[in-house]
Design a protein around this motif. Structure first.
Motif, PDB file in Angstrom:
ATOM      1  N   LEU A 159       0.811  -1.222   0.000  1.00 21.53           N
ATOM      2  CA  LEU A 159       0.000   0.000   0.000  1.00 21.53           C
ATOM      3  C   LEU A 159       0.840   1.265   0.000  1.00 21.53           C
ATOM      4  O   LEU A 159       0.337   2.344  -0.285  1.00 21.53           O
ATOM      5  CB  LEU A 159      -0.937  -0.007   1.222  1.00 21.53           C
ATOM      6  N   GLU A 160       2.129   1.152   0.313  1.00 22.69           N
ATOM      7  CA  GLU A 160       3.008   2.314   0.347  1.00 22.69           C
ATOM      8  C   GLU A 160       4.037   2.216  -0.773  1.00 22.69           C
ATOM      9  O   GLU A 160       4.891   1.324  -0.768  1.00 22.69           O
ATOM     10  CB  GLU A 160       3.715   2.413   1.698  1.00 22.69           C
ATOM     11  N   SER A 161       3.916   3.122  -1.757  1.00 24.17           N
ATOM     12  CA  SER A 161       4.833   3.175  -2.907  1.00 24.17           C
ATOM     13  C   SER A 161       4.902   1.847  -3.641  1.00 24.17           C
ATOM     14  O   SER A 161       5.929   1.495  -4.215  1.00 24.17           O
ATOM     15  CB  SER A 161       6.243   3.593  -2.458  1.00 24.17           C
ATOM     16  N   ASN A 162       3.796   1.108  -3.606  1.00 20.75           N
ATOM     17  CA  ASN A 162       3.701  -0.187  -4.284  1.00 20.75           C
ATOM     18  C   ASN A 162       4.799  -1.137  -3.845  1.00 20.75           C
ATOM     19  O   ASN A 162       5.187  -2.047  -4.579  1.00 20.75           O
ATOM     20  CB  ASN A 162       3.750  -0.006  -5.808  1.00 20.75           C
ATOM     21  N   GLY A 163       5.310  -0.936  -2.641  1.00 22.64           N
ATOM     22  CA  GLY A 163       6.346  -1.817  -2.115  1.00 22.64           C
ATOM     23  C   GLY A 163       7.651  -1.745  -2.876  1.00 22.64           C
ATOM     24  O   GLY A 163       8.525  -2.592  -2.702  1.00 22.64           O
ATOM     25  N   GLY A 164       7.813  -0.720  -3.743  1.00 28.49           N
ATOM     26  CA  GLY A 164       9.028  -0.618  -4.550  1.00 28.49           C
ATOM     27  C   GLY A 164       9.065  -1.571  -5.720  1.00 28.49           C
ATOM     28  O   GLY A 164      10.121  -1.794  -6.320  1.00 28.49           O
ATOM     29  N   CYS A 165       7.920  -2.141  -6.077  1.00 35.80           N
ATOM     30  CA  CYS A 165       7.858  -3.132  -7.163  1.00 35.80           C
ATOM     31  C   CYS A 165       7.350  -2.496  -8.457  1.00 35.80           C
ATOM     32  O   CYS A 165       6.835  -1.378  -8.472  1.00 35.80           O
ATOM     33  CB  CYS A 165       6.935  -4.296  -6.773  1.00 35.80           C
ATOM     34  N   TRP A 166       7.472  -3.240  -9.556  1.00 36.17           N
ATOM     35  CA  TRP A 166       6.983  -2.798 -10.866  1.00 36.17           C
ATOM     36  C   TRP A 166       5.460  -2.754 -10.861  1.00 36.17           C
ATOM     37  O   TRP A 166       4.789  -3.561 -10.210  1.00 36.17           O
ATOM     38  CB  TRP A 166       7.454  -3.773 -11.942  1.00 36.17           C
ATOM     39  N   THR A 178       0.259  -5.057 -10.926  1.00 34.89           N
ATOM     40  CA  THR A 178       1.423  -4.835 -10.081  1.00 34.89           C
ATOM     41  C   THR A 178       2.149  -6.144  -9.803  1.00 34.89           C
ATOM     42  O   THR A 178       1.536  -7.215  -9.795  1.00 34.89           O
ATOM     43  CB  THR A 178       1.020  -4.188  -8.743  1.00 34.89           C
ATOM     44  N   ALA A 179       3.455  -6.034  -9.585  1.00 34.97           N
ATOM     45  CA  ALA A 179       4.262  -7.198  -9.223  1.00 34.97           C
ATOM     46  C   ALA A 179       4.387  -7.337  -7.712  1.00 34.97           C
ATOM     47  O   ALA A 179       5.022  -8.271  -7.235  1.00 34.97           O
ATOM     48  CB  ALA A 179       5.652  -7.092  -9.849  1.00 34.97           C
ATOM     49  N   CYS A 180       3.769  -6.427  -6.948  1.00 39.27           N
ATOM     50  CA  CYS A 180       3.865  -6.471  -5.490  1.00 39.27           C
ATOM     51  C   CYS A 180       2.868  -7.494  -4.947  1.00 39.27           C
ATOM     52  O   CYS A 180       1.661  -7.392  -5.190  1.00 39.27           O
ATOM     53  CB  CYS A 180       3.602  -5.101  -4.880  1.00 39.27           C
ATOM     54  N   LYS A 181       3.376  -8.474  -4.206  1.00 37.86           N
ATOM     55  CA  LYS A 181       2.553  -9.528  -3.613  1.00 37.86           C
ATOM     56  C   LYS A 181       2.672  -9.438  -2.097  1.00 37.86           C
ATOM     57  O   LYS A 181       3.755  -9.599  -1.538  1.00 37.86           O
ATOM     58  CB  LYS A 181       3.021 -10.900  -4.106  1.00 37.86           C
ATOM     59  N   ASP A 182       1.546  -9.169  -1.445  1.00 34.33           N
ATOM     60  CA  ASP A 182       1.540  -9.048   0.009  1.00 34.33           C
ATOM     61  C   ASP A 182       1.576 -10.429   0.654  1.00 34.33           C
ATOM     62  O   ASP A 182       0.810 -11.313   0.290  1.00 34.33           O
ATOM     63  CB  ASP A 182       0.291  -8.287   0.454  1.00 34.33           C
ATOM     64  N   THR A 183       2.496 -10.645   1.596  1.00 36.72           N
ATOM     65  CA  THR A 183       2.558 -11.876   2.369  1.00 36.72           C
ATOM     66  C   THR A 183       2.659 -11.515   3.843  1.00 36.72           C
ATOM     67  O   THR A 183       2.937 -10.367   4.202  1.00 36.72           O
ATOM     68  CB  THR A 183       3.773 -12.750   1.992  1.00 36.72           C
ATOM     69  N   LYS A 226       7.168 -10.005  -7.534  1.00 36.13           N
ATOM     70  CA  LYS A 226       7.140 -11.133  -8.460  1.00 36.13           C
ATOM     71  C   LYS A 226       6.165 -10.824  -9.579  1.00 36.13           C
ATOM     72  O   LYS A 226       5.008 -10.479  -9.335  1.00 36.13           O
ATOM     73  CB  LYS A 226       6.710 -12.394  -7.720  1.00 36.13           C
ATOM     74  N   CYS A 227       6.637 -10.926 -10.826  1.00 33.18           N
ATOM     75  CA  CYS A 227       5.776 -10.640 -11.969  1.00 33.18           C
ATOM     76  C   CYS A 227       4.540 -11.534 -11.930  1.00 33.18           C
ATOM     77  O   CYS A 227       4.652 -12.747 -11.711  1.00 33.18           O
ATOM     78  CB  CYS A 227       6.539 -10.848 -13.284  1.00 33.18           C
ATOM     79  N   PRO A 228       3.360 -10.955 -12.165  1.00 34.08           N
ATOM     80  CA  PRO A 228       2.113 -11.693 -11.943  1.00 34.08           C
ATOM     81  C   PRO A 228       1.661 -12.476 -13.175  1.00 34.08           C
ATOM     82  O   PRO A 228       2.285 -12.437 -14.239  1.00 34.08           O
ATOM     83  CB  PRO A 228       1.122 -10.568 -11.639  1.00 34.08           C
ATOM     84  N   THR A 229       0.552 -13.180 -13.003  1.00 36.95           N
ATOM     85  CA  THR A 229      -0.190 -13.800 -14.097  1.00 36.95           C
ATOM     86  C   THR A 229      -1.577 -13.181 -14.111  1.00 36.95           C
ATOM     87  O   THR A 229      -2.283 -13.221 -13.103  1.00 36.95           O
ATOM     88  CB  THR A 229      -0.295 -15.322 -13.915  1.00 36.95           C
ATOM     89  N   VAL A 242      -2.441 -14.853 -18.652  1.00 40.07           N
ATOM     90  CA  VAL A 242      -1.275 -14.348 -19.373  1.00 40.07           C
ATOM     91  C   VAL A 242      -0.155 -14.152 -18.355  1.00 40.07           C
ATOM     92  O   VAL A 242      -0.321 -13.447 -17.365  1.00 40.07           O
ATOM     93  CB  VAL A 242      -1.581 -13.029 -20.098  1.00 40.07           C
ATOM     94  N   ARG A 243       0.974 -14.777 -18.606  1.00 40.94           N
ATOM     95  CA  ARG A 243       2.084 -14.753 -17.665  1.00 40.94           C
ATOM     96  C   ARG A 243       3.044 -13.608 -17.993  1.00 40.94           C
ATOM     97  O   ARG A 243       3.357 -13.339 -19.152  1.00 40.94           O
ATOM     98  CB  ARG A 243       2.825 -16.093 -17.721  1.00 40.94           C
ATOM     99  N   TYR A 244       3.515 -12.955 -16.911  1.00 40.89           N
ATOM    100  CA  TYR A 244       4.507 -11.889 -17.051  1.00 40.89           C
ATOM    101  C   TYR A 244       5.850 -12.396 -16.554  1.00 40.89           C
ATOM    102  O   TYR A 244       5.921 -13.164 -15.593  1.00 40.89           O
ATOM    103  CB  TYR A 244       4.098 -10.653 -16.254  1.00 40.89           C
ATOM    104  N   GLU A 245       6.931 -11.948 -17.206  1.00 46.36           N
ATOM    105  CA  GLU A 245       8.280 -12.305 -16.801  1.00 46.36           C
ATOM    106  C   GLU A 245       9.115 -11.046 -16.626  1.00 46.36           C
ATOM    107  O   GLU A 245       8.902 -10.046 -17.313  1.00 46.36           O
ATOM    108  CB  GLU A 245       8.945 -13.223 -17.835  1.00 46.36           C
ATOM    109  N   GLY A 246      10.053 -11.097 -15.700  1.00 42.58           N
ATOM    110  CA  GLY A 246      10.933  -9.973 -15.442  1.00 42.58           C
ATOM    111  C   GLY A 246      11.478 -10.070 -14.035  1.00 42.58           C
ATOM    112  O   GLY A 246      11.253 -11.046 -13.316  1.00 42.58           O
ATOM    113  N   ASP A 247      12.194  -9.028 -13.588  1.00 45.23           N
ATOM    114  CA  ASP A 247      12.774  -9.059 -12.251  1.00 45.23           C
ATOM    115  C   ASP A 247      11.767  -8.680 -11.173  1.00 45.23           C
ATOM    116  O   ASP A 247      12.011  -8.860  -9.983  1.00 45.23           O
ATOM    117  CB  ASP A 247      13.998  -8.147 -12.168  1.00 45.23           C
TER     118      ASP A 247
END
Length: 621
Positions: free
Chosen positions: A416-423, A431-436, A443-446, A450-455
């Motif tokens: 919730l804050e700056s998207n966690g520094g993720c893409w 978003t690639a930000c996954k809350d745990t 982690k790039c989402p699906t 459709v699957r996404y790849e990247g850092d």
């Protein structure tokens, strides 16, 4: 004489308990010194068995040591502790003079976010436990901060750094690896007792069961956890098996015993009654588990406590069976599981409980009630609903936690804050930000299969089938006058390539001027006009442009060519038909002649029918 025998029996029973419970594991957290530079490093700390350890989390704060009362045995009356940088205060106190829990309580009241107790002798780390039951220890249940014991050497290093006063001593308390988290299911067990007349310990157990029941059943029904109840029993020393005390406290000829609930061998309920009810509750869980409803154990235990209490003189078999019937549990399976308590044989259920009670590997012995074990590690801290739920949530592998673990009050959503520094893609809300529970992961989402790849931090790109349906696969696309060109191709699983008629890297494409660059329409009689994504080529006069040959030809020649082509095709087709007819006639004639030749070898021909033939070579007319 009777009182002497009773005292002797209790002493021997306590000795038996100690002989069984002789292995204790110290559960640890990690402390990392961030500054000053000369003492930076990692150190172990023993988690206290009170307060609320932040399982799965971390805490960064400044070490503060009081000027007076360094043992923390008296309240700090000079106001709350504060740091110069407004970081959380982690109070460092000395061991000795009072209970560990009292030190934590006084530190909490003085504004500390956590308390570290420095050992005063060189020894291995030990677990700071709660004081014995007394009126003066009611504060223990109110401690809500984490506490830990550090060894003498580390404590002295912190004190020396504080004495210099040059800079703040900043440390990070880390509980992320204090709870194993191997997979998407947590196994936990609760060691308890059906006795409800054992004082505050029994009240603590039942209060926890009642308050945690809702969470426990939801987690079990969702397949997120596997819960197992356990009950402690002891054995009667061989010399006392035939004694009145042993017979009243044990079943199966002294093999499984429990202390007298009222500590009065002459009246009320006996320890034997407690052992039998403990066994029944174990079998209730077994029967419920076989029926696919293991969570019914929580209903049985809470209902039994209300309907069948010792205080109400209803702690009995009949009351227990009525509770089981009301919950739809099979009495026949429960009774078969319990066996015969009077028989001089091993009870398989209770025998297994005694074996599990003894620790193995990284797991310590179960010595006190209540005890909670999560993922084979003994839980440390207050037995309270939210604190225990946090510890269970810390046992899940990252990104596999059930929704309850990600609710407000249980964890902080760092996305919730700056998207966690993720893409992220703000236009598509991806978003690639996954809350745990342990913190965010990038982690790039699906999305929509459709699957996404990247850092996951700076880039994520759609790959695989269907990628062009989501933001055109991240590739260039443009529409003009109803005409659309795209650099994303469904025939390719990744990457972007500008379509024919354009040039660029696929993320940005520009029209190629085929006319200017002499890429097409170069014949002498042609004139070229560039279009978006292509070109128009026309011929001068009454000529026709042939794109494949990049040339101009006369239109009438073109008509003659078509006529010639049709004529040739007609001739070819006619020749083919004629050839087929000839071949079919010739083949039939050839076959007829062959058949006649074969037949002539086995039967006379028609022109030989009138010739006379001798019946035998030696006969005459």
């Amino acid at each position: 004489m009777a009182s002497l025998q009773l005292a002797t029996f209790l002493v021997l029973l306590a000795a038996a308990i100690c002989s069984v419970a002789s292995r204790f594991i110290v559960e640890k957290s990690s402390i990392r010194v961030l500054s000053p530079e000369h003492i930076r490093g990692h150190h172990d700390a023993a988690i206290a068995n009170f307060g609320v350890p932040d399982y799965g989390g971390t805490m960064t704060g400044v070490i503060v040591r009081p000027d007076k009362g360094t043992t923390g045995c008296e309240p700090f009356n000079n106001g709350p502790f504060k740091s110069r940088t407004k970081r959380s205060v982690i109070l460092l106190l000395d061991r000795g003079d009072c209970y560990f829990a009292l030190k934590a309580w006084n530190g909490q009241n003085a504004g500390a976010a956590a308390v570290l107790v420095a050992d005063n002798i060189g020894e291995p780390l030990l677990t700071m436990d709660t004081p014995e039951e007394s009126r003066d220890s009611e504060y223990v249940e109110k401690i809500s901060i984490p506490s830990a014991l550090v060894d003498r050497a580390f404590g002295e290093a912190l004190k020396k750094a504080l004495a210099k006063g040059n800079e703040e001593v900043v440390v990070r308390l880390d509980w992320r690896e204090s709870m194993p988290h191997p997979d998407n299911r947590v196994e936990y067990e609760f060691w308890t007792n059906s006795n409800d007349e054992c004082g505050s310990r029994c009240e603590e157990q039942m209060d926890f069961v009642k308050s945690f029941k809702g969470h426990a059943q939801l987690l079990e029904k969702g397949g997120f956890t596997q819960f197992t109840p356990h009950y402690i029993t002891w054995y009667c020393p061989q010399a006392f098996i035939l004694s009145k005390q042993c017979k009243s406290q044990c079943i199966n000829n002294g093999r499984y015993c429990a202390p007298d609930p009222e500590q009065d061998f002459g009246g009320g309920y006996d320890g034997k009654d407690v052992v039998i009810e403990n066994l029944r509750q174990l079998c209730v869980h077994s029967a419920a588990n076989e029926s696919g409803r293991p969570w019914i154990w929580w209903d049985f235990v809470t209902d039994y406590h209300v309907r069948c209490s010792m205080e109400g003189k209803k702690y009995s078999r009949d009351c227990a069976e009525n509770v089981a019937k009301s919950l739809g549990l099979p009495l026949d399976k429960i009774l078969k599981c319990m066996g015969d308590p009077e028989a001089d044989v091993e009870n398989e259920v209770l025998k297994r409980e005694q074996e599990i009670q003894v620790g193995r590997g990284s797991r310590g012995d179960v010595t006190i009630l209540p005890t909670l074990v999560i993922n084979n590690v003994q839980y440390r801290g207050i037995l309270e609903r939210t604190a225990v739920l946090k510890a269970i949530c810390a046992g899940f592998k990252e990104s596999t936690e059930p929704p309850v673990c990600l609710s407000r009050g249980i964890e902080t959503n760092q996305c919730l804050e700056s998207n966690g520094g993720c893409w992220q893609d703000l236009r598509l809300n991806i978003t690639a930000c996954k809350d745990t529970f342990r913190g965010r992961i990038c982690k790039c989402p699906t999305v929509n299969d459709v699957r996404y790849e990247g850092d996951g931090y700076t880039s994520c790109q759609a790959v695989g089938p269907g990628r062009c349906t989501v933001n055109n696969g991240g590739c260039w696309s443009e529409t003009r006058k109803g005409k659309t060109f795209s650099a994303c191709s469904e025939l390719e699983l990744r990457g972007c390539r500008c379509p024919f008629g354009f040039h660029g890297d696929g993320y940005k494409c520009e029209d190629i001027n085929e006319c200017k660059e002499k890429l097409a329409c170069n014949c002498p009689d042609c004139y070229c006009k560039n279009t978006w994504g292509g070109y128009d080529c026309k011929c001068k006069g009454n000529l026709l442009y042939i794109k494949a040959e990049d040339t101009c030809i006369a239109k009438n020649m073109s008509r003659f060519g078509w006529f010639l082509t049709i004529l040739v095709l007609a001739c070819v087709v006619g020749a083919g038909i004629a050839g087929y007819i000839f071949y079919k006639y010739w083949l039939r004639s050839y076959m007829d002649s062959e058949i006649m030749a074969i037949m002539s070898q086995y039967m006379p021909l028609d022109n030989q029918h009138n010739e006379s033939r001798a019946l035998r070579p030696d006969s005459t007319a």
